[in-house]
Scaffold this motif. Structure first.
Motif, PDB file in Angstrom:
ATOM      1  N   ARG A 105       3.699  12.680  10.600  1.00 23.64           N
ATOM      2  CA  ARG A 105       1.877  12.396  10.182  1.00 23.64           C
ATOM      3  C   ARG A 105       1.255  10.809  10.743  1.00 23.64           C
ATOM      4  O   ARG A 105       2.055  10.164  10.126  1.00 23.64           O
ATOM      5  N   TYR A 156       2.804   1.941   3.117  1.00 21.80           N
ATOM      6  CA  TYR A 156       2.055   1.887   4.510  1.00 21.80           C
ATOM      7  C   TYR A 156       1.369   0.724   5.352  1.00 21.80           C
ATOM      8  O   TYR A 156       0.254   0.773   6.079  1.00 21.80           O
ATOM      9  N   ASP A 203      -0.745   8.318  10.539  1.00 22.97           N
ATOM     10  CA  ASP A 203      -1.288   7.904   9.490  1.00 22.97           C
ATOM     11  C   ASP A 203      -3.065   7.951   9.950  1.00 22.97           C
ATOM     12  O   ASP A 203      -2.970   7.130  10.858  1.00 22.97           O
ATOM     13  N   GLU A 215      -2.855  12.890  10.190  1.00 22.47           N
ATOM     14  CA  GLU A 215      -3.823  13.086   9.184  1.00 22.47           C
ATOM     15  C   GLU A 215      -4.962  12.084   9.172  1.00 22.47           C
ATOM     16  O   GLU A 215      -5.813  11.404   9.438  1.00 22.47           O
ATOM     17  N   ASP A 221       1.350  -1.096   0.195  1.00 24.72           N
ATOM     18  CA  ASP A 221      -0.263   0.077  -0.130  1.00 24.72           C
ATOM     19  C   ASP A 221       0.704   1.316   0.272  1.00 24.72           C
ATOM     20  O   ASP A 221       0.736   2.392   0.612  1.00 24.72           O
ATOM     21  N   HIS A 256      -2.170   0.054  12.087  1.00 21.78           N
ATOM     22  CA  HIS A 256      -2.463  -1.280  11.693  1.00 21.78           C
ATOM     23  C   HIS A 256      -0.524  -1.393  11.241  1.00 21.78           C
ATOM     24  O   HIS A 256       0.193  -0.703  11.192  1.00 21.78           O
ATOM     25  N   HIS A 286      -0.298  12.465  -2.290  1.00 18.45           N
ATOM     26  CA  HIS A 286       0.565  10.919  -2.690  1.00 18.45           C
ATOM     27  C   HIS A 286      -1.904  10.476  -3.063  1.00 18.45           C
ATOM     28  O   HIS A 286      -1.062   9.273  -3.517  1.00 18.45           O
ATOM     29  N   ASP A 287      -2.361  10.750  -2.195  1.00 23.35           N
ATOM     30  CA  ASP A 287      -3.356   9.959  -1.868  1.00 23.35           C
ATOM     31  C   ASP A 287      -4.225  10.227  -3.191  1.00 23.35           C
ATOM     32  O   ASP A 287      -4.484  11.483  -3.691  1.00 23.35           O
ATOM     33  N   ARG A 298      -3.821   5.002  -7.552  1.00 23.93           N
ATOM     34  CA  ARG A 298      -2.959   6.419  -7.034  1.00 23.93           C
ATOM     35  C   ARG A 298      -1.789   6.309  -7.007  1.00 23.93           C
ATOM     36  O   ARG A 298      -1.319   7.006  -7.298  1.00 23.93           O
ATOM     37  N   PHE A 341      -8.255  -1.553   5.742  1.00 29.56           N
ATOM     38  CA  PHE A 341      -7.830  -0.831   4.513  1.00 29.56           C
ATOM     39  C   PHE A 341      -7.645  -2.160   4.166  1.00 29.56           C
ATOM     40  O   PHE A 341      -8.483  -2.915   3.498  1.00 29.56           O
TER      41      PHE A 341
HETATM   42  C1  GLC Z   1      -3.913   6.857   4.740  1.00 28.47           C
HETATM   43  C2  GLC Z   1      -2.552   7.384   3.931  1.00 28.47           C
HETATM   44  C3  GLC Z   1      -3.089   5.936   1.994  1.00 28.47           C
HETATM   45  C4  GLC Z   1      -3.259   4.679   3.376  1.00 28.47           C
HETATM   46  C5  GLC Z   1      -3.574   4.799   4.033  1.00 28.47           C
HETATM   47  C6  GLC Z   1      -3.593   3.449   5.175  1.00 28.47           C
HETATM   48  O1  GLC Z   1      -4.825   7.040   3.928  1.00 28.47           O
HETATM   49  O2  GLC Z   1      -2.663   8.490   3.358  1.00 28.47           O
HETATM   50  O3  GLC Z   1      -2.118   6.612   1.972  1.00 28.47           O
HETATM   51  O4  GLC Z   1      -3.454   3.594   1.382  1.00 28.47           O
HETATM   52  O5  GLC Z   1      -3.837   5.350   4.946  1.00 28.47           O
HETATM   53  O6  GLC Z   1      -2.258   3.428   5.836  1.00 28.47           O
END
Ligand code: GLC
Length: 611
Positions: free
Chosen positions: A254, A116, A256, A298, A113, A156, A365-366, A490, A220
């Motif tokens: 950051r 991530y 997340d 975030e 991901d 996670h 990036h999203d 993305r 996710f």
């Molecule tokens: C955040 C990140 C994204 C990722 C998600 C899961 O939203 O910006 O890119 O997929 O977290 O970690």
């Protein structure tokens, strides 16, 4: 005499203990936490401690107008961490003094991901380098007056993380760090109330593990296992990971997907009160061990959900939050040429306390999710489903006359919902105009791109450029051919930095030159003028034309009237005597009379000295 650590601990101890006990009722684990904080303080380098002290003395250090950020993938920008260190000069030339390094911790290939899904919080992906390289980079950045931001993916872990592997093998201690269920009874209850993040690419919130004979919660992707923060061991260990990374010289963490970290059956599992308790504890832990470090939350949610993450003046949580609704509303405005919703959004943001620092951006990036104020749009008969369809059609170029070249993301045929991907340049029409060799359209597209950057820079807070945008980098379609990436659009805007195009920024008249110099000039003006301080009084003005947004910023006796033409048509805007006159900071021209002429997608920054 008490040392600094003891003083900081004393300041926060009671509240920290109170909150910890409220969540965990576990004295031993709290005692362990405190002794570990002491250890991480002891391990923190002298230079970082000096940085902490200076920032503690000047707690508003990040609230001015002198920080400009850029976010980048290490491999895309320079191959690896050492490469980034070698390429700091280019960032300096771009006037950047804050870099967000996209996820670089170890992650399984093809199940990452975009990084991530972390399999080891203490190891850098081998192809990107080592922890020593990271430390060397942060030191080099600090020497140049730059800050470094990284992601702390706390919701996670990857299914390859040691805890997950042991949980999969049935070790109870580790299973209790995640959400394991032997049948679908409880998961099915959760599914009744918990929305989906990736409805098409990863539907559902649970994954069946054949070998383990259990379901595991995966909000996710199926390979990203949600951590159970109800277990104090998870909280403690993640705090230790956080401090380990902070001690490598990270300035901004950051956090997340923070709204998701607490789960409770029968709820949406978003923004629960316990999340705020945890963030507040993290803020205090930062202030005890690494007070120079900022928390960037975030929170990709509607404004009323975002703002509580700042906490209160007495009990602050995050230092900074993403200005996500303004970002999405900006693209809505591009597609509709109607600035009314953006004006409303500006008014909402400027009515908030000035202590709140937003991170402003056009692209990241999203994907762009269309979280707009549909209730407000409804008064004009604009419905959510049809409007999202319009925005997506416009920005993907599905409408013949539209210039956007984006792609859909997580398009859900059942709900008709879809989000959007693409780089700023491609969404502004640079890609289409260049492909069609249409000079006039290219000129217009570049003007739109510059106007949007000017708008981002006019907002209070920290502007962050998406690496490549400064030279108008277009979409990268190569992900379509990559089996590890093709299903996630993305990657369209996660292409390699185009070093082959970069030299063109020095060729007069090229797209790269116009953008690099144009954005550079705006950044320069922003850093130089007190009207751009976070302290400035901000309001909007009625321009009598819905396609032109007017913003006023006042500070230290100066007044800036900023106008943004979101339409391709030339406009003449009539200003009242408060706003007319002054000098356009961008062109240097004096403004006579009270009418301002603007080209399609034009911008002007009129400054008046009131003294
Ligand atoms: C955040 C990140 C994204 C990722 C998600 C899961 O939203 O910006 O890119 O997929 O977290 O970690």
């Amino acid at each position: 005499m008490k040392n600094l650590f003891q003083k900081r601990m004393e300041k926060h101890h009671d509240e920290l203990r109170w909150l910890y006990m409220e969540l965990y009722q576990n004295d031993d684990m709290f005692a362990e936490l405190c002794s570990q904080l002491y250890e991480y303080d002891a391990q923190r380098g002298q230079q970082l401690k000096e940085r902490d002290l200076a920032r503690e003395k000047q707690p508003d250090w990040y609230k001015k107008n002198d920080i400009l950020g850029m976010m980048m993938y290490i491999d895309n920008y320079a191959g690896n961490l050492k490469g980034v260190e070698e390429k700091l000069d280019y960032l300096e030339e771009s006037q950047v003094n804050y870099i967000h390094l996209m996820p670089f911790l170890d992650t399984p290939k093809g199940r990452s991901d975009g990084g991530y899904a972390v399999s080891d919080f203490r190891k850098v992906q081998p192809q990107l380098g080592t922890m020593d390289d990271l430390e060397s980079l942060t030191r080099a950045c600090h020497d140049k007056g730059m800050n470094v931001c990284m992601d702390f993916v706390m919701n996670h872990t990857s299914e390859d993380h040691e805890w997950a592997v042991r949980a999969r093998h049935g070790e109870g201690e580790y299973m209790s760090r995640y959400f394991f269920y032997k049948d679908y009874a409880i998961p099915s209850e959760y599914e009744k109330t918990v929305p989906q993040v990736f409805p098409t690419t990863a539907p559902g919130n649970f994954t069946w593990l054949e070998d383990a004979g259990h379901f595991v919660m995966t909000t996710f992707y199926p390979y990203q296992w949600d951590l159970n923060y109800g277990n104090p061991r998870v909280f403690n260990e993640m705090v230790y990971n956080f401090l380990f990374l902070a001690n490598k010289g990270i300035d901004v963490m950051r956090i997340d997907a923070v709204p998701y970290i607490w789960k409770e059956l029968g709820t949406k599992c978003r923004n629960l009160p316990q999340v705020h308790t945890i963030v507040r504890m993290m803020r205090m832990i930062c202030e005890i061990v690494c007070p120079g470090v900022l928390l960037l939350g975030e929170v990709v949610m509607e404004p009323e959900k975002v703002v509580p993450y700042f906490g209160t003046v007495e009990k602050p949580e995050c230092h900074m939050l993403y200005n996500v609704t303004t970002m999405a509303t900006t693209w809505h405005t591009v597609a509709t040429r109607d600035t009314r919703l953006l004006r409303l959004q500006m008014d909402i943001v400027s009515s908030l306390p000035k202590e709140y620092v937003f991170l402003n951006y056009l692209r990241c990036h999203d994907d762009i999710g269309w979280g707009l104020d549909y209730q407000w749009l409804m008064q004009f008969g604009i419905g959510e489903v049809s409007h999202k369809k319009y925005l997506n059609d416009f920005l993907t170029g599905a409408i013949p006359e539209a210039f956007g070249r984006g792609e859909l993301y997580n398009s859900d045929p059942t709900s008709g919902d879809a989000r959007l991907c693409g780089t700023t340049a491609s969404l502004c029409g640079i890609e289409k105009a260049a492909y069609e060799r249409d000079e006039a359209a290219l000129e217009r597209a570049v003007r739109l791109d510059l106007m949007l950057h000017a708008y981002m820079l006019t907002q209070s807070g920290i502007p962050v450029i998406y690496s490549g945008d400064e030279i108008g980098q277009e979409n990268d379609y190569s992900y379509h051919q990559d089996p590890d990436r093709w299903s996630d659009s993305r990657y369209l805007h996660r292409g390699k930095f185009r070093w082959d195009l970069e030299p063109a920024r020095k060729e007069s008249g090229s797209v790269q030159q116009k953008l690099f110099d144009g954005i550079g000039k705006l950044e320069h003006i922003r850093k130089d003028s007190a009207v751009f301080h976070t302290d400035a009084q901000v309001s909007t003005v009625n321009t009598m034309d819905d396609s032109v947004l007017g913003i006023v910023r006042e500070n230290e006796g100066c007044r800036l009237t900023a106008l943004f033409n979101f339409s391709e048509f030339d406009k003449t805007i009539y200003l009242d005597e408060w706003n007319a006159g002054g000098t356009d900071l961008i062109t240097g021209q004096k403004q006579e009379g009270n009418s301002v002429q603007m080209p399609g997608y034009g911008v002007c920054w009129l400054l008046k000295d009131k003294n």
